[in-house]
Design a protein around this motif. Structure first.
Motif, PDB file in Angstrom:
ATOM      1  N   SER A  62     127.581  93.261 -22.790  1.00 57.80           N
ATOM      2  CA  SER A  62     127.696  91.890 -22.123  1.00 57.80           C
ATOM      3  C   SER A  62     127.022  91.200 -23.026  1.00 57.80           C
ATOM      4  CB  SER A  62     127.398  91.902 -20.572  1.00 57.80           C
ATOM      5  OG  SER A  62     126.096  92.062 -20.503  1.00 57.80           O
ATOM      6  N   ALA A  63     127.093  89.983 -23.016  1.00 60.27           N
ATOM      7  CA  ALA A  63     126.338  88.988 -23.606  1.00 60.27           C
ATOM      8  C   ALA A  63     124.993  88.868 -23.216  1.00 60.27           C
ATOM      9  CB  ALA A  63     127.026  87.374 -23.551  1.00 60.27           C
ATOM     10  N   ALA A  64     124.685  88.797 -21.764  1.00 61.68           N
ATOM     11  CA  ALA A  64     123.227  88.939 -21.242  1.00 61.68           C
ATOM     12  C   ALA A  64     122.553  90.362 -21.764  1.00 61.68           C
ATOM     13  CB  ALA A  64     123.285  89.041 -19.843  1.00 61.68           C
ATOM     14  N   PHE A  65     123.284  91.332 -21.630  1.00 60.80           N
ATOM     15  CA  PHE A  65     122.766  92.430 -22.238  1.00 60.80           C
ATOM     16  C   PHE A  65     122.115  92.525 -23.732  1.00 60.80           C
ATOM     17  CE2 PHE A  65     121.938  97.158 -23.090  1.00 60.80           C
ATOM     18  CZ  PHE A  65     121.092  97.233 -22.220  1.00 60.80           C
ATOM     19  N   THR A  66     123.203  91.882 -24.471  1.00 64.44           N
ATOM     20  CA  THR A  66     122.988  91.924 -25.789  1.00 64.44           C
ATOM     21  C   THR A  66     121.745  91.095 -26.046  1.00 64.44           C
ATOM     22  OG1 THR A  66     125.464  92.374 -26.216  1.00 64.44           O
ATOM     23  CG2 THR A  66     124.085  91.331 -28.149  1.00 64.44           C
ATOM     24  N   GLY A  67     121.650  89.804 -25.490  1.00 61.04           N
ATOM     25  CA  GLY A  67     120.455  88.855 -25.468  1.00 61.04           C
ATOM     26  C   GLY A  67     119.275  89.884 -25.338  1.00 61.04           C
ATOM     27  N   LEU A  68     119.095  90.539 -24.088  1.00 58.99           N
ATOM     28  CA  LEU A  68     118.112  91.119 -23.838  1.00 58.99           C
ATOM     29  C   LEU A  68     117.690  92.125 -24.828  1.00 58.99           C
ATOM     30  CD1 LEU A  68     116.038  92.133 -21.486  1.00 58.99           C
ATOM     31  CD2 LEU A  68     117.609  93.730 -20.959  1.00 58.99           C
ATOM     32  N   LEU A  69     118.586  92.915 -25.254  1.00 58.06           N
ATOM     33  CA  LEU A  69     118.185  93.701 -26.300  1.00 58.06           C
ATOM     34  C   LEU A  69     117.679  93.324 -27.693  1.00 58.06           C
ATOM     35  CD1 LEU A  69     121.506  96.299 -26.607  1.00 58.06           C
ATOM     36  CD2 LEU A  69     118.912  96.638 -25.536  1.00 58.06           C
ATOM     37  N   ASP A  70     118.143  91.904 -27.990  1.00 57.58           N
ATOM     38  CA  ASP A  70     117.557  91.138 -29.119  1.00 57.58           C
ATOM     39  C   ASP A  70     116.227  90.810 -28.823  1.00 57.58           C
ATOM     40  OD1 ASP A  70     120.070  91.039 -30.262  1.00 57.58           O
ATOM     41  OD2 ASP A  70     120.689  89.266 -29.681  1.00 57.58           O
ATOM     42  N   ARG A 100     119.410 102.851 -23.983  1.00 57.69           N
ATOM     43  CA  ARG A 100     119.417 101.835 -25.005  1.00 57.69           C
ATOM     44  C   ARG A 100     118.061 100.742 -24.573  1.00 57.69           C
ATOM     45  NH1 ARG A 100     125.090  98.606 -25.579  1.00 57.69           N
ATOM     46  NH2 ARG A 100     123.909  97.963 -27.477  1.00 57.69           N
ATOM     47  N   ILE A 101     117.521 100.628 -23.664  1.00 56.44           N
ATOM     48  CA  ILE A 101     116.395  99.901 -23.313  1.00 56.44           C
ATOM     49  C   ILE A 101     115.110 101.048 -23.952  1.00 56.44           C
ATOM     50  CG2 ILE A 101     114.667  99.380 -21.682  1.00 56.44           C
ATOM     51  CD1 ILE A 101     117.158  98.126 -20.065  1.00 56.44           C
ATOM     52  N   GLU A 102     115.341 102.254 -23.383  1.00 56.80           N
ATOM     53  CA  GLU A 102     114.338 103.262 -24.067  1.00 56.80           C
ATOM     54  C   GLU A 102     114.469 103.328 -25.780  1.00 56.80           C
ATOM     55  OE1 GLU A 102     114.621 106.731 -21.643  1.00 56.80           O
ATOM     56  OE2 GLU A 102     114.084 105.655 -19.857  1.00 56.80           O
ATOM     57  N   ALA A 103     115.543 103.353 -26.329  1.00 57.98           N
ATOM     58  CA  ALA A 103     115.612 103.475 -27.523  1.00 57.98           C
ATOM     59  C   ALA A 103     114.964 102.388 -28.371  1.00 57.98           C
ATOM     60  CB  ALA A 103     117.238 103.686 -27.837  1.00 57.98           C
ATOM     61  N   ALA A 104     115.126 100.923 -27.865  1.00 60.61           N
ATOM     62  CA  ALA A 104     114.522  99.902 -28.392  1.00 60.61           C
ATOM     63  C   ALA A 104     112.936  99.884 -28.256  1.00 60.61           C
ATOM     64  CB  ALA A 104     114.971  98.722 -27.547  1.00 60.61           C
ATOM     65  N   GLY A 105     112.242 101.068 -27.658  1.00 62.34           N
ATOM     66  CA  GLY A 105     110.950 101.282 -27.543  1.00 62.34           C
ATOM     67  C   GLY A 105     110.314 100.635 -26.398  1.00 62.34           C
ATOM     68  N   SER A 106     111.162 100.224 -25.300  1.00 60.94           N
ATOM     69  CA  SER A 106     110.780  99.410 -24.247  1.00 60.94           C
ATOM     70  C   SER A 106     110.765 100.223 -22.814  1.00 60.94           C
ATOM     71  CB  SER A 106     111.558  98.164 -23.984  1.00 60.94           C
ATOM     72  OG  SER A 106     111.557  97.311 -25.252  1.00 60.94           O
ATOM     73  N   ARG A 107     109.930  99.864 -22.182  1.00 61.17           N
ATOM     74  CA  ARG A 107     110.014 100.698 -20.567  1.00 61.17           C
ATOM     75  C   ARG A 107     111.005  99.723 -19.586  1.00 61.17           C
ATOM     76  NH1 ARG A 107     104.526 102.469 -18.308  1.00 61.17           N
ATOM     77  NH2 ARG A 107     106.102 103.453 -17.075  1.00 61.17           N
ATOM     78  N   LEU A 108     111.624 100.580 -18.870  1.00 60.41           N
ATOM     79  CA  LEU A 108     112.459  99.882 -17.615  1.00 60.41           C
ATOM     80  C   LEU A 108     111.679 100.159 -16.423  1.00 60.41           C
ATOM     81  CD1 LEU A 108     115.013  98.853 -16.578  1.00 60.41           C
ATOM     82  CD2 LEU A 108     115.866 101.245 -16.410  1.00 60.41           C
ATOM     83  N   LEU A 109     111.169  99.141 -15.847  1.00 62.85           N
ATOM     84  CA  LEU A 109     110.426  99.122 -14.636  1.00 62.85           C
ATOM     85  C   LEU A 109     111.425  98.511 -13.559  1.00 62.85           C
ATOM     86  CD1 LEU A 109     107.684  97.033 -16.328  1.00 62.85           C
ATOM     87  CD2 LEU A 109     107.675  99.611 -15.715  1.00 62.85           C
ATOM     88  N   LEU A 110     111.434  99.420 -12.471  1.00 62.66           N
ATOM     89  CA  LEU A 110     112.316  98.992 -11.370  1.00 62.66           C
ATOM     90  C   LEU A 110     111.268  98.530 -10.013  1.00 62.66           C
ATOM     91  CD1 LEU A 110     114.998 101.863 -11.655  1.00 62.66           C
ATOM     92  CD2 LEU A 110     115.185  99.482 -12.515  1.00 62.66           C
ATOM     93  N   VAL A 111     111.784  97.526  -9.459  1.00 60.33           N
ATOM     94  CA  VAL A 111     111.178  97.144  -8.195  1.00 60.33           C
ATOM     95  C   VAL A 111     111.353  98.169  -7.112  1.00 60.33           C
ATOM     96  CG1 VAL A 111     110.983  95.306  -6.602  1.00 60.33           C
ATOM     97  CG2 VAL A 111     111.030  94.557  -8.856  1.00 60.33           C
TER      98      VAL A 111
END
Length: 142
Positions: A62-70, A100-111
């Motif tokens: 989606s556009a929002a997820f693509t923006g997040l990856l950017d 994809r978030i992890e592949a970008a070298g970022s952490r996924l934090l869930l509340v």
């Protein structure tokens, strides 16, 4: 819980929020954004923005997820914060987006962490049932 920085204003690790909001009221959206902000405040993270996915038919790109990856490609971005795994989409899409978030070298934090499966009782072991004032051990074949 007291902040580790002893109330001194310092910028914490930069994170971005992600919300999947399909047919959600403005009050619910405001509450979710506030919960992300509070989570970040209590964990000394800097919430730099929130990406909102409103298109149910967009799929994983989606556009929002693509923006997040950017923005995850920017220097000094620590990760992504979301209220729950379901905000990344349906299970298959959420799993793909998490990778994809992890592949970008970022952490996924869930509340709110995913629920853990309850351990089931083996049929070969005795079943214990508690009754007021007494304890009975029942054989599994009873």
């Amino acid at each position: 819980m007291e902040p580790l920085t002893e109330h001194r204003p310092v910028s914490g690790p930069v994170v971005y929020g992600f919300l999947r909001l399909v047919r959600v009221s403005q009050a619910r959206q405001d509450a979710l954004v506030a919960s992300l902000a509070e989570y970040c405040r209590s964990h000394e993270l800097q919430l730099s923005g929130v990406f909102t996915d409103r298109d149910v038919s967009a799929g994983p790109a989606s556009a929002a997820f693509t923006g997040l990856l950017d923005v995850l490609a920017l220097p000094d971005v620590y990760g992504v914060v979301a209220p729950a795994m379901s905000h990344l989409g349906p299970k298959a899409i959420a799993a793909d987006r998490g990778r994809r978030i992890e592949a970008a070298g970022s952490r996924l934090l869930l509340v709110r962490k995913p629920r853990t499966a309850h351990h089931s009782v083996s049929r070969s072991s005795p079943v214990r049932r508690r009754h007021p004032g007494t304890t009975h051990v029942l054989d599994a074949e009873s």
